[in-house]
Design a protein around this motif. Structure first.
Motif, PDB file in Angstrom:
ATOM      1  N   HIS A  19       0.837  -1.212   0.000  1.00 18.87           N
ATOM      2  CA  HIS A  19       0.000   0.000   0.000  1.00 18.87           C
ATOM      3  C   HIS A  19       0.865   1.253   0.000  1.00 18.87           C
ATOM      4  O   HIS A  19       2.106   1.165   0.087  1.00 18.87           O
ATOM      5  N   LYS A  49       3.573 -12.531  12.193  1.00 22.02           N
ATOM      6  CA  LYS A  49       2.161 -12.313  11.864  1.00 22.02           C
ATOM      7  C   LYS A  49       1.267 -13.391  12.446  1.00 22.02           C
ATOM      8  O   LYS A  49       1.655 -14.551  12.520  1.00 22.02           O
ATOM      9  N   ASP A 111       6.350   1.112  14.205  1.00 22.06           N
ATOM     10  CA  ASP A 111       5.796  -0.030  14.953  1.00 22.06           C
ATOM     11  C   ASP A 111       6.814  -1.169  15.015  1.00 22.06           C
ATOM     12  O   ASP A 111       6.934  -1.862  16.037  1.00 22.06           O
ATOM     13  N   SER A 112       7.562  -1.345  13.945  1.00 17.84           N
ATOM     14  CA  SER A 112       8.570  -2.410  13.938  1.00 17.84           C
ATOM     15  C   SER A 112       9.739  -2.068  14.851  1.00 17.84           C
ATOM     16  O   SER A 112      10.337  -2.965  15.455  1.00 17.84           O
ATOM     17  N   ARG A 136       5.070   6.186  11.692  1.00 18.83           N
ATOM     18  CA  ARG A 136       3.817   5.460  11.457  1.00 18.83           C
ATOM     19  C   ARG A 136       2.827   5.872  12.522  1.00 18.83           C
ATOM     20  O   ARG A 136       3.141   5.788  13.718  1.00 18.83           O
ATOM     21  N   MET A 178       1.282   8.135   7.434  1.00 21.76           N
ATOM     22  CA  MET A 178       0.255   7.577   6.558  1.00 21.76           C
ATOM     23  C   MET A 178      -0.500   6.501   7.322  1.00 21.76           C
ATOM     24  O   MET A 178       0.050   5.442   7.616  1.00 21.76           O
ATOM     25  N   ILE A 180      -2.315   3.934   7.175  1.00 22.12           N
ATOM     26  CA  ILE A 180      -2.736   2.843   6.284  1.00 22.12           C
ATOM     27  C   ILE A 180      -2.075   1.562   6.764  1.00 22.12           C
ATOM     28  O   ILE A 180      -0.903   1.573   7.139  1.00 22.12           O
ATOM     29  N   SER A 182      -2.148  -2.932   5.886  1.00 22.37           N
ATOM     30  CA  SER A 182      -2.687  -4.000   5.038  1.00 22.37           C
ATOM     31  C   SER A 182      -3.927  -4.610   5.681  1.00 22.37           C
ATOM     32  O   SER A 182      -4.900  -4.940   4.994  1.00 22.37           O
ATOM     33  N   SER A 183      -3.914  -4.760   7.008  1.00 18.18           N
ATOM     34  CA  SER A 183      -5.078  -5.398   7.655  1.00 18.18           C
ATOM     35  C   SER A 183      -6.317  -4.511   7.503  1.00 18.18           C
ATOM     36  O   SER A 183      -7.420  -5.011   7.279  1.00 18.18           O
TER      37      SER A 183
HETATM   38  P1  ATP Z   1      -0.591  -5.752   8.555  1.00 13.62           P
HETATM   39  O1  ATP Z   1      -1.652  -4.710   8.700  1.00 13.62           O
HETATM   40  O2  ATP Z   1      -1.024  -6.994   7.836  1.00 13.62           O
HETATM   41  O3  ATP Z   1       0.108  -6.039   9.863  1.00 13.62           O
HETATM   42  P2  ATP Z   1       1.320  -3.789   7.504  1.00 13.62           P
HETATM   43  O4  ATP Z   1       0.460  -2.756   6.864  1.00 13.62           O
HETATM   44  O5  ATP Z   1       1.934  -3.465   8.826  1.00 13.62           O
HETATM   45  O6  ATP Z   1       0.557  -5.181   7.560  1.00 13.62           O
HETATM   46  P3  ATP Z   1       3.736  -5.089   6.534  1.00 13.62           P
HETATM   47  O7  ATP Z   1       3.924  -5.668   5.181  1.00 13.62           O
HETATM   48  O8  ATP Z   1       3.633  -6.007   7.663  1.00 13.62           O
HETATM   49  O9  ATP Z   1       2.453  -4.115   6.447  1.00 13.62           O
HETATM   50  O10 ATP Z   1       4.860  -4.000   6.838  1.00 13.62           O
HETATM   51  C1  ATP Z   1       6.169  -4.067   6.335  1.00 13.62           C
HETATM   52  C2  ATP Z   1       6.953  -2.898   6.879  1.00 13.62           C
HETATM   53  O11 ATP Z   1       6.312  -1.671   6.490  1.00 13.62           O
HETATM   54  C3  ATP Z   1       7.040  -2.847   8.417  1.00 13.62           C
HETATM   55  O12 ATP Z   1       8.347  -2.417   8.796  1.00 13.62           O
HETATM   56  C4  ATP Z   1       6.012  -1.792   8.795  1.00 13.62           C
HETATM   57  O13 ATP Z   1       6.369  -1.154  10.009  1.00 13.62           O
HETATM   58  C5  ATP Z   1       6.103  -0.842   7.611  1.00 13.62           C
HETATM   59  N1  ATP Z   1       4.841  -0.135   7.367  1.00 13.62           N
HETATM   60  C6  ATP Z   1       3.660  -0.685   7.060  1.00 13.62           C
HETATM   61  N2  ATP Z   1       2.714   0.262   6.921  1.00 13.62           N
HETATM   62  C7  ATP Z   1       3.320   1.442   7.166  1.00 13.62           C
HETATM   63  C8  ATP Z   1       2.853   2.809   7.185  1.00 13.62           C
HETATM   64  N3  ATP Z   1       1.563   3.116   6.981  1.00 13.62           N
HETATM   65  N4  ATP Z   1       3.752   3.777   7.472  1.00 13.62           N
HETATM   66  C9  ATP Z   1       5.058   3.452   7.710  1.00 13.62           C
HETATM   67  N5  ATP Z   1       5.558   2.197   7.705  1.00 13.62           N
HETATM   68  C10 ATP Z   1       4.697   1.199   7.433  1.00 13.62           C
END
Ligand code: ATP
Length: 219
Positions: A19, A49, A111-112, A136, A178, A180, A182-183
């Motif tokens: 996304h 996950k 978050d990571s 994030r 942002m 946003i 994936s979930s």
């Molecule tokens: P889910 O909602 O399924 O947990 P996700 O949106 O967090 O998925 P991932 O593919 O798990 O997406 O994320 C991969 C990396 O992208 C991670 O390091 C996460 O922190 C980062 N990331 C995801 N969405 C964002 C965002 N909106 N802004 C900044 N970093 C993001």
């Protein structure tokens, strides 16, 4: 001056689906970190996950569509074709062998960073890469004492510091927030809600064509 090669970026994720929070954040963060090219690294079996991801071939196809207009992004398919869980430390060890003189910059969202201390062999990660952290929303919770200590030891505020060492630093990028995930996108699709502000239109069309994220999906 140093004898290091240009830094190599790596952005790991499940990308289920990819996304704008991924693509826009990493593009801005890479610019700030002075990293010219970033390998998007989709995992096959994610370690962190609690949902079963969509088939690798779909996640990979969507990622290809989402990055095709960005020459600074490309895909590293090593994890997605592996049938063992995707541990970052293993991938970094392999990359370090291939790129002994390139600083490796691993991009993550805030978050990571909060969960980094639960990653497999997390201390050893710093022997292989720097971390570039994207903002994030929803991650404003105070840092733990351990993370504060980690930042006190490793944080740098200029991208020069990333390019003068092969590994070991943390750079907090100032990327747009942002909201946003994936979930959330999977939930929107299942409830027939719009996803226009979250997804590349080509990815949205792919999801429709292949009927991904339908009611039987686990989040
Ligand atoms: P889910 O909602 O399924 O947990 P996700 O949106 O967090 O998925 P991932 O593919 O798990 O997406 O994320 C991969 C990396 O992208 C991670 O390091 C996460 O922190 C980062 N990331 C995801 N969405 C964002 C965002 N909106 N802004 C900044 N970093 C993001």
């Amino acid at each position: 001056m140093n004898n290091l090669r240009p830094a190599l970026g790596i952005f790991g994720g499940t990308f289920d689906p990819v996304h704008y929070g991924h693509t826009q954040s990493v593009i801005v963060a890479a610019q700030q970190a002075g990293v010219q090219s970033v390998a998007m690294l989709p995992c096959h079996i994610p370690v962190h996950k609690n949902h079963t991801p969509s088939a690798s071939q779909h996640r990979l196809a969507m990622l290809k569509l989402a990055i095709e207009q960005y020459p600074q992004l490309y895909i590293d398919e090593r994890e997605i074709h592996s049938d063992t869980p995707s541990y970052t430390i293993h991938t970094l060890r392999a990359l370090r062998k291939e790129y002994p003189k390139h600083p490796l910059c691993f991009f993550i969202g805030m978050d990571s960073l909060h969960s980094l201390l639960s990653w497999n062999e997390w201390q050893a990660l710093f022997d292989y890469c720097h971390f570039v952290v994207c903002c994030r929303p929803g991650t404003k919770t105070p840092l733990s004492e351990e993370l504060k200590a980690l930042l006190a030891e490793r944080q740098v505020t200029t991208n020069n510091a990333l390019h003068n060492a092969l590994h070991g630093k943390i750079f907090l990028a100032d990327t747009p927030e942002m909201d946003i995930s994936s979930s959330e996108i999977r939930r929107h699709i299942i409830n027939n809600l719009p996803t226009d502000d979250m997804l590349d239109p080509k990815v949205r069309r792919y999801i429709q064509t292949h009927k991904l994220y339908q009611p039987s999906t686990t989040f």
